[in-house]
Scaffold this motif. Structure first.
Motif, PDB file in Angstrom:
ATOM      1  N   TYR A 112       0.898  -1.484  -0.070  1.00  0.00           N
ATOM      2  CA  TYR A 112      -0.006  -0.046   0.126  1.00  0.00           C
ATOM      3  C   TYR A 112       0.929   1.145   0.087  1.00  0.00           C
ATOM      4  O   TYR A 112       0.424   2.230   0.237  1.00  0.00           O
ATOM      5  N   LYS A 113       2.049   0.911  -0.050  1.00  0.00           N
ATOM      6  CA  LYS A 113       3.138   2.129  -0.335  1.00  0.00           C
ATOM      7  C   LYS A 113       3.135   3.132   0.768  1.00  0.00           C
ATOM      8  O   LYS A 113       3.214   4.328   0.860  1.00  0.00           O
ATOM      9  N   ILE A 114       2.985   2.429   2.025  1.00  0.00           N
ATOM     10  CA  ILE A 114       3.229   3.118   3.244  1.00  0.00           C
ATOM     11  C   ILE A 114       4.638   3.271   3.651  1.00  0.00           C
ATOM     12  O   ILE A 114       5.419   2.341   3.709  1.00  0.00           O
ATOM     13  N   PRO A 115       5.162   4.536   3.845  1.00  0.00           N
ATOM     14  CA  PRO A 115       6.604   4.742   4.219  1.00  0.00           C
ATOM     15  C   PRO A 115       7.063   3.517   5.512  1.00  0.00           C
ATOM     16  O   PRO A 115       6.503   3.666   6.363  1.00  0.00           O
ATOM     17  N   PHE A 156       9.156  14.069   9.216  1.00  0.00           N
ATOM     18  CA  PHE A 156      10.011  13.781   8.181  1.00  0.00           C
ATOM     19  C   PHE A 156       9.020  13.117   7.096  1.00  0.00           C
ATOM     20  O   PHE A 156       9.492  13.040   5.753  1.00  0.00           O
ATOM     21  N   VAL A 157       8.259  12.161   7.408  1.00  0.00           N
ATOM     22  CA  VAL A 157       7.503  11.436   6.376  1.00  0.00           C
ATOM     23  C   VAL A 157       6.468  12.535   5.606  1.00  0.00           C
ATOM     24  O   VAL A 157       6.337  12.183   4.360  1.00  0.00           O
ATOM     25  N   PHE A 158       5.825  13.438   6.266  1.00  0.00           N
ATOM     26  CA  PHE A 158       5.085  14.330   5.659  1.00  0.00           C
ATOM     27  C   PHE A 158       6.038  15.224   4.449  1.00  0.00           C
ATOM     28  O   PHE A 158       5.747  15.509   3.340  1.00  0.00           O
ATOM     29  N   ARG A 178      18.110  14.253   5.697  1.00  0.00           N
ATOM     30  CA  ARG A 178      18.186  13.043   6.251  1.00  0.00           C
ATOM     31  C   ARG A 178      17.201  12.333   7.032  1.00  0.00           C
ATOM     32  O   ARG A 178      16.418  13.439   7.512  1.00  0.00           O
ATOM     33  N   LYS A 179      17.193  11.049   7.470  1.00  0.00           N
ATOM     34  CA  LYS A 179      16.284  10.655   8.534  1.00  0.00           C
ATOM     35  C   LYS A 179      16.696  11.045   9.846  1.00  0.00           C
ATOM     36  O   LYS A 179      17.726  11.341  10.059  1.00  0.00           O
TER      37      LYS A 179
END
Length: 378
Positions: free
Chosen positions: A309-312, A347-349, A364-365
């Motif tokens: 489902y293309k979830i990070p 970061f995900v947004f 970066r993460k």
């Protein structure tokens, strides 16, 4: 097994299931003395409360019954009409007393043991027709107790009656010197109070009988240790059956949990042993909520669904372990992890906006800090 049970002493208190089955068969603690006492006391109280009105009404009915023309006494229709009216009026006069007795007769039996209706209790039983069983009951401990109660009733009620009559001797003597109507009224009042006091003496018998009936009922339901074990096995089920049930429950819970993974905003991993799926809706949630979590195969399945489902998916071992060990499915994350999870969601947004061409690429993460009390080294 039956021989083993019969050889064991019934030393264990009855279980809840044993009491429930006994109630289904109509076997509950009851006190006949309580029922008798309730009805007698209600009758005495009813006579004191409603007696004067009933006496006046019955006197009026008697006057009415003898007030018609003697010449009409040969007419059966007239006589039957008077009889019908007198009967109806008499019933209306006695109705309050009857209702009070009905209430006492209803609530008296359920005063001990409560309300219980069982068709098994009224079903015919062959054992009741067995003469040997009848003889056994006649010479049992319960029969002896009933005999002692019978003697106790005579002693207590007789003693109270003598004391009451002795205490009211002056009233009986004074009635001789009173006019007829006042003397009759005085006698009615004295008799009513005498009846009430004598009926109240039965309360003493009921107070003694109630604990005995509770003790006798409990003793009758006592179980052997083997019976307790058998009941536990039948109620809880065999170990292998319980294990299978727990396995099915876990599988159902996992399926429900996996169905929520597509709604997650991010999946954080360990990277292979742990996986947690988080969701956060600023409009409807005060804090991010854990949708799913798992280890090993379950964690792998969560990552597979996230990829589908293309979830990070972010590899942050310390945060994944902390959320896994300190948050239950469907609950909000601990307050100590708010900042760390907020950094991850930000970061995900930003990454999502960069992919859509609306923002620059994140550097970066994020590196998050976990409070010492929420860290886990598992």
């Amino acid at each position: 097994m039956a021989e083993e049970d019969s050889s064991q002493e019934k030393t264990e208190e009855p279980t809840a299931r044993k009491k429930e089955k006994a109630a289904e068969e109509g076997n509950i603690a009851r006190s006949k003395e309580l029922n008798t006492s309730a009805i007698l006391v209600a009758a005495a109280v009813g006579m004191l409360i409603f007696g004067p009105a009933m006496a006046a009404n019955l006197l009026d009915i008697m006057k009415f019954s003898f007030s018609f023309d003697p010449n009409a006494s040969w007419d059966t229709k007239v006589a039957l009409g008077y009889l019908e009216i007198s009967f109806v009026e008499s019933m209306w006069s006695l109705l309050p007393l009857f209702l009070l007795l009905l209430v006492a007769a209803f609530f008296g039996p359920i005063g001990l043991g409560g309300w219980n209706f069982s068709t098994k209790a009224i079903a015919p039983k062959g054992s009741r027709l067995n003469p040997l069983s009848g003889l056994k009951r006649m010479f049992s401990m319960n029969a002896l107790v009933e005999l002692l109660k019978g003697w106790g009733k005579v002693l207590i009620v007789g003693s109270v009656a003598v004391l009451v009559l002795v205490g009211l001797k002056d009233d009986f003597i004074s009635m001789v010197f009173e006019p007829t109507i006042p003397s009759v009224r005085h006698a009615a009042i004295v008799l009513a109070w005498t009846f009430l006091l004598i009926c109240c003496s039965t309360i003493i018998i009921a107070i003694v009988d109630i604990p005995f009936q509770i003790y006798s009922h409990t003793k009758k339901l006592k179980m052997t240790m083997q019976e307790v074990k058998e009941e536990y096995k039948n109620t809880e089920g065999k170990p292998e059956v319980k294990s299978k049930i727990r396995q099915l429950q876990r599988e159902m819970a996992n399926r429900r949990m996996m169905a929520d993974v597509p709604d997650a905003d991010v999946v954080i991993t360990n990277p292979t042993h742990y996986a947690v799926a988080l969701k956060y809706d600023p409009q409807g949630m005060p804090a991010p909520m854990l949708l799913a979590k798992g280890v090993d195969e379950t964690a792998l399945k969560i990552r597979e669904i996230a990829g589908e489902y293309k979830i990070p998916v972010l590899e942050m071992p310390a945060l994944a372990r902390s959320i896994y060990h300190h948050t239950e499915i469907g609950q909000e994350i601990p307050e100590g992890l708010y900042v760390a999870v907020a950094q991850v969601l930000a970061f995900v947004f930003q990454t999502d906006q960069w992919k859509k061409g609306r923002a620059p690429k994140p550097d970066r993460k994020p590196s998050v800090d976990i409070p010492d009390d929420l860290k886990s080294d598992d």
